[in-house]
Every structure is written in C-alpha cells, then in structure tokens.
Design an enzyme around this catalytic site. Structure first.
Site, short mmCIF file in Angstrom:
data_model
loop_
_atom_site.label_atom_id
_atom_site.label_comp_id
_atom_site.label_asym_id
_atom_site.label_seq_id
_atom_site.Cartn_x
_atom_site.Cartn_y
_atom_site.Cartn_z
N LYS A 63 0.82 -1.22 0.00
CA LYS A 63 0.00 0.00 0.00
C LYS A 63 0.85 1.27 0.00
O LYS A 63 0.44 2.30 -0.52
CB LYS A 63 -0.96 0.00 1.19
N GLU A 81 -10.21 7.66 4.33
CA GLU A 81 -10.90 6.80 5.28
C GLU A 81 -10.07 5.52 5.40
O GLU A 81 -9.24 5.22 4.56
CB GLU A 81 -12.31 6.45 4.79
N SER A 90 1.69 -9.70 -1.34
CA SER A 90 1.39 -8.28 -1.11
C SER A 90 1.82 -7.76 0.26
O SER A 90 2.11 -6.58 0.41
CB SER A 90 -0.10 -8.02 -1.32
C1 LIG Z 1 -5.07 -4.05 1.49
C2 LIG Z 1 -4.34 -5.29 1.18
C3 LIG Z 1 -4.70 -6.12 0.09
C4 LIG Z 1 -5.89 -5.88 -0.79
O1 LIG Z 1 -5.90 -4.65 -1.44
P1 LIG Z 1 -5.71 -4.48 -3.00
O2 LIG Z 1 -6.00 -3.06 -3.23
O3 LIG Z 1 -6.65 -5.40 -3.69
O4 LIG Z 1 -4.30 -4.82 -3.32
C5 LIG Z 1 -3.92 -7.25 -0.17
N1 LIG Z 1 -2.86 -7.56 0.61
C6 LIG Z 1 -2.49 -6.79 1.66
C7 LIG Z 1 -1.30 -7.21 2.45
C8 LIG Z 1 -3.22 -5.63 1.98
O5 LIG Z 1 -2.84 -4.90 3.03
#
Ligand SMILES: *Cc1c(COP(=O)(O)O)cnc(C)c1O
Length: 413
Positions: A100, A122, A387
């Site tokens: 993020k 938010e 992610s």
């Molecule tokens: C917020 C989040 C996601 C999902 O958000 P996307 O906008 O779909 O990428 C996926 N993995 C992690 C670790 C997150 O914090």
C-alpha cells in the site's frame, strides 16, 4: 504466436480521458466534488511526466521504501507439489510491510507538487490509514484519517500506529460506524477543504482519476518483477497471480505483463462459502453496478444496495472491485478465481513452515492459488505477488488455528 499483441498499446488507450475502461469506471459525483476530482486529474496529468517528479519518486522508492523488493524462488514449497516452480514478488519487504505504501508515497508526492497541506482518507482495517500516515510524516503534511467507531475498537494497534505517526484519527459515529460511513465522512471533509487538502484513496478504485493514479504507482511491482524474473530464469513465467480486494497490488502486478504470453489470475476471497454474506468474490457472484462513484462489478441485491461481505482477510472484504479489473475480466485477458478461508490458511501455514515467510492472510489467498496451480500443472512456473507480511495477523490466527498443526501430517516436516 502471442495472442495478446492487442494489448501492446493498452496503457496509452486505457483509461480514456474521462476515466473509462470499456463500460467501466467514470466519475459519478455531485458537481462540487467532481470539480475537486477534476483538479486532481489535471494536476496529475501535468505533473506525473515531469523529470523532477519521476526522479524524486525513484529516490523515495530506493532510499525510503527499500525498493526494488526481491523476487524469490520457493524451492521447498514447489517440491511438495511436483515440478511446477513457485516464485514470490516480495512486497512484504517494502517499508511498512505491504504494497500500500507504493501508492501512498506517490499520492503524498503529488500533494506536495500540488502545494497541498493535508492528506485525507478513510480506513477500514487501518492498513491504508497507516500507510498514508507514514507518507504524511515523510512529507511533513497534516493527515486526517476517518474511521468508524466499530473499526477503531477492533483495530487498536493500527489506531496507535497512525497516532504515533502524527495523524489525526477521526471517529465516525453515524450508521453502522464502519467503512461505508467513513467513506462518506472523508468525502464530506474533503469537500470543505479541497483547496488545501487532497483525498487519497486506498486501492485502485473510486471515481476517476484514482483507479488510474493508483495503478500507475503500483505498476512498479510488475515492472520490477518482470525484469527480475527474466534475469533469474531467462524467461517469462507461465502464469502470474495476485490477491484482489479493491485491486491495487494485482493491477500493479498485471499491467506490465498484459501483452506477454503469460496467463494472469486474480484471486478473490470465497470466505466460508458461496452464500450471500459469506464471501467477497465479486467477479464470481457480482453483477454490473455502481458503487462509490464508479461503474464496475458489485455484490448487490435487487435494489442495487451493496451486500454485506465477509473474508477472513480484512483487506479483501469489499463488495466491489476496481473498474480496470472488470474490463480485464470481460475482455478475457485475466481470469478470476476464488479461494476459501480454509485454503488461504493452509497456504499461510505452508509458506511459514516451508519457506520461513509468514504472509498476510490477504497474500496467502494468492499463495493458495499458486499451490493449486502447481498441483494441477506438472511443469512450468507461477509468479505470485506476496502483497504483505503476516505480523499484523498472528494474534488472530493463533487464537483460531493455533500454530497450524492440523494442516500438517506428522510425517511431513
Ligand atoms: C489491502 C491489502 C490487500 C488488498 O488490497 P488491494 O487493493 O486489492 O491490493 C492485499 N494484501 C495486503 C497485504 C493488503 O494490506
């Protein structure tokens, strides 16, 4: 023959000037807010190509975020299933432990170039709030994060993090006191001070220009991963995969591979099952609709109201999906698969035990898909966007699943 050549000029053509990906996207807003979003759009188009902006963003990514993040070959995990090789793009090693920050630093830099003094957003589970508060601290900007009172009570550690980083966490007490009301409150606040503030969305969704801005900033994931994978193996992967909540880490991973002969999979949460309210698998069960000012696929009832959603991964439980994903699904270029809580948790423990990497539960959904793919495809390779890291999840996981003993045979250490 590469059948995906039609995507050669994709980035030039999508989105259109008013923010459409085919039938999806747009900006459906009250006139005053629309003006503020148009201002952001014009500023972004003017600024994002300048050498000064690009160089500054490059420097931040390298020196502050720790990019490039590596691509890693999961040898032990792959061996469990046969000869298909699983690779990870390690966004868990990005500063703050998830992807993020890639778009939050970009949004913060854009605010700086636009002469704004404050970032407004938010947050639901608090992950976006923490990433944005980090960016605000870095750039010396004020930061107002709107959060439902119910979420504030549930997400104590993230509330503390935001406050330590200097952000104001503003409780929202209307309605159900969760994400939906927090979105309304953040929009309202932005309307009152858009001359000195910028609104920063948390995923590749919302009204134009945010799906585009977030995609462009997140594309660094796929750009790096494509080069790194080619350098490691001399080839492209056969498949790539990423978890899809709103769709930001996935769109960033996918876009640089669109015109390559590579299969692309978006992975949504099937939660407890296919009954309404038990999942957040928008592509599997959703229909065309409008949510939060843009057109896409939505989990909605007959009257067009967004339905309650659920996933064990709080970052994936959104009743819609970014508009670009809706387009990529209908064009057939990306396939969307759903992974249950149980499958995601199995992958969570396998990756921990066989590779020494504790993933975010969101990311474990993509790993679970890769494990499925490796079971079904005896050869080849799959590259997964990991992610985020799982530190935020371990207390909850331990309470519900212990240390995952039941996912392993005794013989299988
Ligand atoms: C917020 C989040 C996601 C999902 O958000 P996307 O906008 O779909 O990428 C996926 N993995 C992690 C670790 C997150 O914090």
């Amino acid at each position: 023959m590469n059948k995906y050549r039609e995507f050669d000029n994709y980035l030039k053509e999508f989105p259109t000037k008013d923010g459409y990906f085919g039938d999806f996207g747009g900006a459906y807003l009250p006139e005053e807010l629309a003006r503020a979003f148009r201002e952001t759009d014009e500023a972004y188009e003017a600024i994002c190509h300048s050498a000064q902006f690009i160089n500054e963003l490059r420097r931040i990514r390298k020196e502050f975020q720790g990019r490039p993040t590596p691509v890693y070959h999961c040898e032990r995990l792959s061996r469990l299933f046969g000869n298909c090789q699983i690779y990870l793009k390690r966004e868990d090693l990005n500063h703050t432990g998830a992807h993020k920050l890639n778009h939050c630093m970009g949004e913060g830099l854009l605010a700086k170039f636009m002469g704004k003094k404050k970032l407004i957003a938010e947050t639901g589970a608090g992950q976006h709030g923490v990433a944005l508060a980090t960016a605000a601290a870095y750039f010396g900007l004020e930061c107002d994060i709107y959060m439902g009172e119910v979420d504030i009570a549930k997400q104590h550690p993230n509330v503390i993090r935001m406050k330590m980083l200097g952000a104001n966490v503003i409780p929202v007490t209307k309605g159900l006191k969760t994400l939906k009301e927090a979105v309304d409150a953040a929009f309202e606040a932005y309307l009152n001070e858009y001359d000195r503030a910028i609104y920063c969305i948390g995923s590749a969704l919302g009204p134009h220009p945010f799906p585009k801005i977030v995609r462009d900033f997140q594309a660094i994931i796929g750009i790096e991963a494509r080069d790194q994978f080619k350098e490691m193996t001399g080839m492209l992967p056969d498949a790539i995969a990423a978890s899809v909540g709103g769709g930001s880490n996935s769109i960033g991973m996918f876009v640089p591979f669109l015109s390559d002969p590579v299969e692309i999979y978006g992975v949504e949460p099937l939660g407890r099952g296919s009954k309404p309210g038990d999942h957040a698998a928008t592509m599997k069960f959703g229909t065309r609709g409008r949510l939060h000012g843009f057109d896409s696929y939505v989990l909605q009832d007959e009257s067009g109201e967004a339905m309650p959603v659920y996933s064990i991964a709080s970052g994936l439980d959104y009743p819609g999906v970014g508009p670009e994903h809706a387009y990529l699904r209908d064009s057939g270029r990306v396939r969307y698969e759903a992974i249950s809580d149980e499958e995601a948790m199995e992958a969570f423990f396998y990756l921990s035990r066989y590779e020494g990497i504790i993933p975010a539960i969101e990311s474990a959904h993509a790993v679970a898909f890769a494990m499925k793919y490796a079971r079904e495809n005896r050869f080849g390779s799959i590259l997964v966007s990991l992610s985020g890291r799982g530190d935020k999840d371990i207390d909850y996981v331990y309470e519900k699943y212990g240390c995952g003993e039941r996912f392993f045979d005794k013989s299988d250490r």
